[in-house]
Design a protein around this motif. Structure first.
Motif, PDB file in Angstrom:
ATOM      1  N   GLU A   1      37.977 -11.402 -13.206  1.00  0.00           N
ATOM      2  CA  GLU A   1      38.414 -10.675 -12.005  1.00  0.00           C
ATOM      3  C   GLU A   1      39.761 -11.161 -11.501  1.00  0.00           C
ATOM      4  O   GLU A   1      40.515 -10.402 -10.866  1.00  0.00           O
TER       5      GLU A   1
ATOM      6  N   LYS B   1      31.249 -10.699 -17.453  1.00  0.00           N
ATOM      7  CA  LYS B   1      32.474 -10.111 -16.890  1.00  0.00           C
ATOM      8  C   LYS B   1      32.264  -9.570 -15.480  1.00  0.00           C
ATOM      9  O   LYS B   1      33.127  -9.718 -14.611  1.00  0.00           O
ATOM     10  N   ASP B   2      31.134  -8.950 -15.238  1.00  0.00           N
ATOM     11  CA  ASP B   2      30.846  -8.367 -13.917  1.00  0.00           C
ATOM     12  C   ASP B   2      30.425  -9.473 -12.951  1.00  0.00           C
ATOM     13  O   ASP B   2      29.347 -10.054 -13.103  1.00  0.00           O
TER      14      ASP B   2
ATOM     15  N   ASP C   1      41.207  -8.125  -9.390  1.00  0.00           N
ATOM     16  CA  ASP C   1      40.103  -7.533  -8.641  1.00  0.00           C
ATOM     17  C   ASP C   1      39.720  -8.464  -7.499  1.00  0.00           C
ATOM     18  O   ASP C   1      40.121  -9.636  -7.487  1.00  0.00           O
TER      19      ASP C   1
ATOM     20  N   GLU D   1      29.210  -9.373 -10.026  1.00  0.00           N
ATOM     21  CA  GLU D   1      27.967  -9.073  -9.314  1.00  0.00           C
ATOM     22  C   GLU D   1      26.733  -9.383 -10.152  1.00  0.00           C
ATOM     23  O   GLU D   1      25.629  -9.515  -9.614  1.00  0.00           O
ATOM     24  N   ALA D   2      26.909  -9.487 -11.457  1.00  0.00           N
ATOM     25  CA  ALA D   2      25.773  -9.785 -12.337  1.00  0.00           C
ATOM     26  C   ALA D   2      25.527 -11.279 -12.485  1.00  0.00           C
ATOM     27  O   ALA D   2      24.497 -11.683 -13.041  1.00  0.00           O
ATOM     28  N   ARG D   3      26.440 -12.094 -11.993  1.00  0.00           N
ATOM     29  CA  ARG D   3      26.262 -13.544 -12.097  1.00  0.00           C
ATOM     30  C   ARG D   3      25.309 -14.041 -11.007  1.00  0.00           C
ATOM     31  O   ARG D   3      25.335 -13.542  -9.878  1.00  0.00           O
TER      32      ARG D   3
END
Length: 357
Positions: free
Chosen positions: A190, A261-262, A195, A264-266
């Motif tokens: 990000e 990569k996302d 981002d 929010e998924a961590r």
């Protein structure tokens, strides 16, 4: 930098030094030297921060770093700020001395002695305990790497001390935070994509640090910066049997859940502390997902794979607003007699806080 933290500055002149800066080490904006309290003989690390860098006033950023350390003062996983001094050109932070050095020294492949996975579990848990407290205060470190995590001792293996908050930010003060900053091989996707940054950005770094401790390899470093950026943006990670031959499956799973990569998924720092890998052995958590990790809960606790390349930073929010820039009084009339600087001593850490103010 934050109005609500009320950093306390003690105004003193530069502690005297017989031979100036001989044998000191430092980056472009900070130097750290070892000092000793004359009255007690206690060892400390003194971090010298220039008030002007690249021709710009950086006192607000120094206040920010002091404010974070003040807020975390009773947290045993964050390096303790003992006192603050001032000269005409510098502010000196007198910090807890971590005699064990950087955990980076545990990540090199040619070590005579490799620490066990059980030891790595303990270190990663302690890093997360400190990070949990930072995130509860909406503070992101943004430069977590093995060089910025010290140990209280090396033999026996001591406890974690997280250092260098020069790049840290308080999320609510910057609105939607976007930065291009940090150390190349540790950057989260990000950041490269410009981002918004959240607390999840620090969790990417936990994945990188865990990978390095377990494999003695840096997961994303390439032949050059461009290849490193490509590896990060595509999350090219070597999970081969050869690389992970001596690493347990729960440890591998822990890393794979973080190097995603996302953002929010961590998992969060608190979620990570509940992972099965970190639950092995007889450990006592400072906090769980349902509990607070704030420093008041912790006060009773007893207690380089490639050359770094630092990237300049910029903030898209309001963290550099004029109202945040407090003035450090210019009174240098009081000379400190509490500390002496000994040029024969070895210096514990080279801090590089390479960001644009």
């Amino acid at each position: 930098m934050y109005d609500d933290l009320n950093p306390k500055l003690c105004q003193y002149e530069h502690p005297s030094s017989k031979n100036g800066n001989v044998n000191s080490v430092g980056g472009r904006s900070a130097v750290v030297r070892k000092c000793i309290a004359k009255s007690t003989g206690q060892e400390y690390a003194a971090k010298f921060l220039k008030k002007r860098r690249r021709g710009q006033d950086c006192k607000a950023e120094i206040h920010h770093e002091i404010a974070v350390l003040e807020l975390m003062k009773s947290n045993p996983r964050i390096v303790n700020l003992h006192e603050v001094y001032e000269t005409a050109n510098e502010v000196i932070l007198v910090l807890e001395y971590a005699a064990g050095g950087e955990i980076f020294d545990l990540c090199v492949p040619d070590l005579d002695y490799r620490i066990s996975e059980r030891d790595i579990v303990r270190l990663v848990r302690q890093i997360l305990e400190g990070l949990c407290c930072l995130h509860e205060s909406n503070i992101v470190h943004l430069d977590l790497k093995p060089q910025n995590i010290l140990l209280s001792s090396i033999n026996p293996l001591g406890d974690v001390k997280i250092v260098d908050f020069g790049m840290s930010r308080k999320l609510e003060n910057c609105g939607e935070l976007r930065h291009i900053m940090g150390t190349t091989e540790y950057l989260a996707p990000e950041i490269l994509n410009y981002d918004p940054i959240t607390t999840a950005t620090d969790l990417w770094n936990i994945g990188v640090i865990s990978y390095m401790l377990l494999t003695q390899e840096s997961p994303f470093v390439g032949a050059d910066i461009q290849e490193t950026y490509l590896n990060i943006s595509q999350v090219n990670v070597d999970y081969s049997e050869e690389t992970f031959s001596s690493v347990s499956q729960p440890a591998k799973d822990f890393i794979q859940k973080l190097l995603i990569k996302d953002p929010e998924a961590r998992p969060t720092a608190a979620d990570c502390l509940s992972h099965s890998w970190l639950q092995q052995g007889e450990f006592t958590l400072f906090c769980g997902p349902e509990e607070t990790c704030c420093s008041s809960q912790m006060s009773g606790h007893t207690t380089k794979c490639s050359e770094e390349q630092n990237v300049k930073s910029s903030c898209n929010g309001t963290c550099s607003d004029k109202e945040d820039k407090e003035n450090i009084p210019e009174d240098n009339s009081t000379v400190s007699k509490r500390f002496r600087f000994d040029d024969s001593l070895q210096y514990p850490q080279d801090f590089i806080t390479d960001f644009v103010c």
